[in-house]
Design an enzyme around this catalytic site. Structure first.
Site, PDB file in Angstrom:
ATOM      1  N   CYS A 156      42.960  66.177  49.116  1.00 14.40           N
ATOM      2  CA  CYS A 156      41.125  66.956  47.711  1.00 14.40           C
ATOM      3  C   CYS A 156      41.268  68.557  47.694  1.00 14.40           C
ATOM      4  CB  CYS A 156      40.219  66.266  48.957  1.00 14.40           C
ATOM      5  SG  CYS A 156      40.528  64.557  49.293  1.00 14.40           S
TER       6      CYS A 156
ATOM      7  N   ASP B 258      39.695  60.489  46.499  1.00  9.54           N
ATOM      8  CA  ASP B 258      40.563  59.426  46.460  1.00  9.54           C
ATOM      9  C   ASP B 258      40.282  58.482  45.948  1.00  9.54           C
ATOM     10  OD1 ASP B 258      41.478  61.120  48.748  1.00  9.54           O
ATOM     11  OD2 ASP B 258      40.768  59.963  50.605  1.00  9.54           O
TER      12      ASP B 258
END
EC number: 3.1.6.14
Length: 542
Positions: free
Chosen positions: A81, A46
């Protein structure tokens, strides 16, 4: 602690190795007698590029960026992700590896993924066809370790040494799979802080690996993913830092998809305080990543291997903190969520370079295989090797567009934090601002050429909502120009999106709308059965 290989025989001790060496022609043929390079891939979780995500990493920028090349236009094919990590491993767009979200049902580390995709990942090729020692440490895929998908006993094909985190990012109180055996960690900083544990495991590998074979290392840190737990020595850092007040911060997303329009503007003071704190804590966690990078580079230098090692540094997706009044998350189509850092150093790469070439994380696998001397024509990867860019090839013809695709997630029941909202939304905050929904499903063509810097996106909803941005004139993506842009150009972008959503391997690398070799062929709008091609928003990935 001496590392134990994941059922990988030592060189020269097994007929299996002799058989393996007989297959190495596919790698050795391209590099001849030259010593094959080592490769280190550092992957954060992230970390954005647009909102200052690299600012805390002074040592990383000095040791990798200033010693090599920084890519200023590096994108992910999905701002989440598991789909993004699957793209790194396979070199494929999500519509080809079929990982669409972070759940087992979305093919994240599922039995289907393990059977169909894991055998052809680039680490599997490096190990089986090129004789590389392969080492993994950190977060793999979000559902790795799930009991319904083999649990922690499952060690994916391709890894000689396996130190994988069970499920999603944590800093303390987690479990690692140590070559298929569970090891529980607690909350003692000196022995359990995950970023430091990954650093120590990596240093141990460099001490105990074989010196007769090249190595590939992939180190995947939890930082700067939530819960943003910094090491004790860094918990007071950046006290005067706040989330960037960019032009699109805390404003209403006018003429955007309904999910963006539903955000409440202006944000409450408590929401702004929350996201400022999250931003600060994210940076704090990255300071330990900076230490990890420094330790690894120093160790490679001491062992004399730095000059023969390529080091890649990147993230799985970007992040936002208050843009268009969305508190914190990823998943959206905008630059802050789909653009990531990418720094590379290694033999033959000149220092202090910046490349504006349009690249995607589907290019990492082909690049690393190319460095190992593997024939990329033998793969089914959608990406291309970055080696010509890294080595400074002149008169280089390069792509002008990449695909970004995302399948939205929602709850079948009303979100308990937002009882006033209907089912179908998810990732909701207490003030009923939701970051995702079933029909937050979109696909985009991100175009970058000498004359054009555009993003064209379509949503799979009842409106077939379209967003188009001129990134040169409007870098904050405030003004949707879908209704004012030249209709002919809009049609070309629509056609290009349709083609990219259907591409596989070489067809993902055909000329884009603004490439000299582009050709609009109406016949390509039809399948081999004569029916009109349709957009591929699959809801049944497996």
């Amino acid at each position: 602690m001496r590392l134990v290989s994941a059922a990988w025989p030592r060189p020269g001790r097994s007929p299996t190795v002799l058989l393996l060496l007989s297959l190495l022609g596919s790698c050795l043929g391209l590099v001849g007698a030259a010593r094959r390079p080592n490769v280190l891939l550092l992957l954060t979780d992230d970390q954005d590029a647009e909102l200052g995500g690299m600012t805390p990493l002074k040592k990383t920028k000095a040791l990798i960026g200033e010693k090599g090349m920084t890519f200023s236009s590096a994108y992910v094919p999905s701002a989440l992700c598991c789909p993004s990590r699957a793209s790194i491993l396979t070199g494929k767009y999500p519509h080809n590896h079929h990982v669409v979200n972070n759940t087992l049902e979305g093919n994240c580390s599922s039995r289907s993924w393990q059977k169909i995709q894991e055998p052809s990942t680039f680490p599997a090729i490096l190990r089986s066809m090129c004789g590389y020692q392969t080492f993994f440490a950190g977060k793999y895929l979000n559902e790795y370790g799930a009991p319904d998908a083999g649990g922690l006993e499952h060690v994916p094909l391709g890894w000689s040494y396996w130190y994988a985190l069970e499920k999603n990012s944590k800093y303390y109180n987690y479990t690692l799979s140590i070559n298929g055996k569970a090891r529980r960690h607690g909350e003692n900083y000196s022995t359990d802080y995950l970023t430091d544990v990954l650093a120590n495991l990596s240093l141990d590998f460099l001490d105990y690996k074989s010196n007769s074979e090249p190595f590939f290392m992939m180190i995947s840190t939890p930082a700067p993913h939530s819960p943003w737990t910094a090491a004790p020595q860094y918990q007071k850092a950046f006290q005067n830092v706040f989330a960037p007040r960019s032009k699109n911060f805390n404003i209403h997303g006018t003429n955007k998809h309904w999910l963006i329009r539903q955000a409440k503007t202006p944000m409450t003071n408590s929401s702004i305080q929350f996201l400022d704190d999250a931003f600060r804590r994210r940076w704090q966690t990255l300071l330990s990543v900076d230490d990890l990078v420094e330790k690894l580079v120093k160790r490679l230098d001491v062992t004399g291997e730095l000059d023969n090692t390529y080091i890649f540094y990147t993230s799985d997706n970007g992040y936002h903190t208050g843009q268009f009044s969305l508190p914190i998350d990823k998943r959206q189509l905008y630059e802050f969520d789909i653009k990531v850092p990418l720094l590379v150093r290694g033999p033959g790469i000149k220092p202090n370079q910046t490349s504006k070439m349009l690249v995607s994380n589907i290019d990492l696998g082909p690049t690393i295989l190319d460095l190992a001397g593997y024939d990329l024509n033998k793969t089914q990867m959608d990406g291309v090797s970055l080696l010509p860019i890294l080595k400074g090839a002149s008169n280089l013809t390069w792509r002008s567009d990449v695909l970004v695709e995302y399948q939205g997630e929602g709850r079948n029941v009303t979100d308990p934090t937002c009882p006033s909202l209907s089912p179908g939304v998810s990732q909701c905050f207490p003030d009923c601002v939701c970051e995702d929904a079933y029909n937050n499903t979109y696909a985009c063509v991100r175009t970058l050429s000498s004359l054009w810097n555009l993003q064209y996106c379509e949503f799979d909803d009842q409106e077939v909502f379209v967003e188009v941005y001129n990134i040169t004139a409007d870098p904050d993506q405030i003004t949707n120009i879908a209704k004012t842009i030249d209709p002919e150009l809009l049609g070309k972008m629509n056609y290009r999106l349709m083609m990219l959503q259907s591409c596989s391997g070489p067809t993902c690398r055909t000329p884009g709308v603004f490439d000299p070799g582009y050709r609009f062929d109406l016949r390509l709008m039809f399948s081999s059965h004569g029916s009109v091609r349709t957009r591929r928003f699959s809801r049944h990935p497996l």
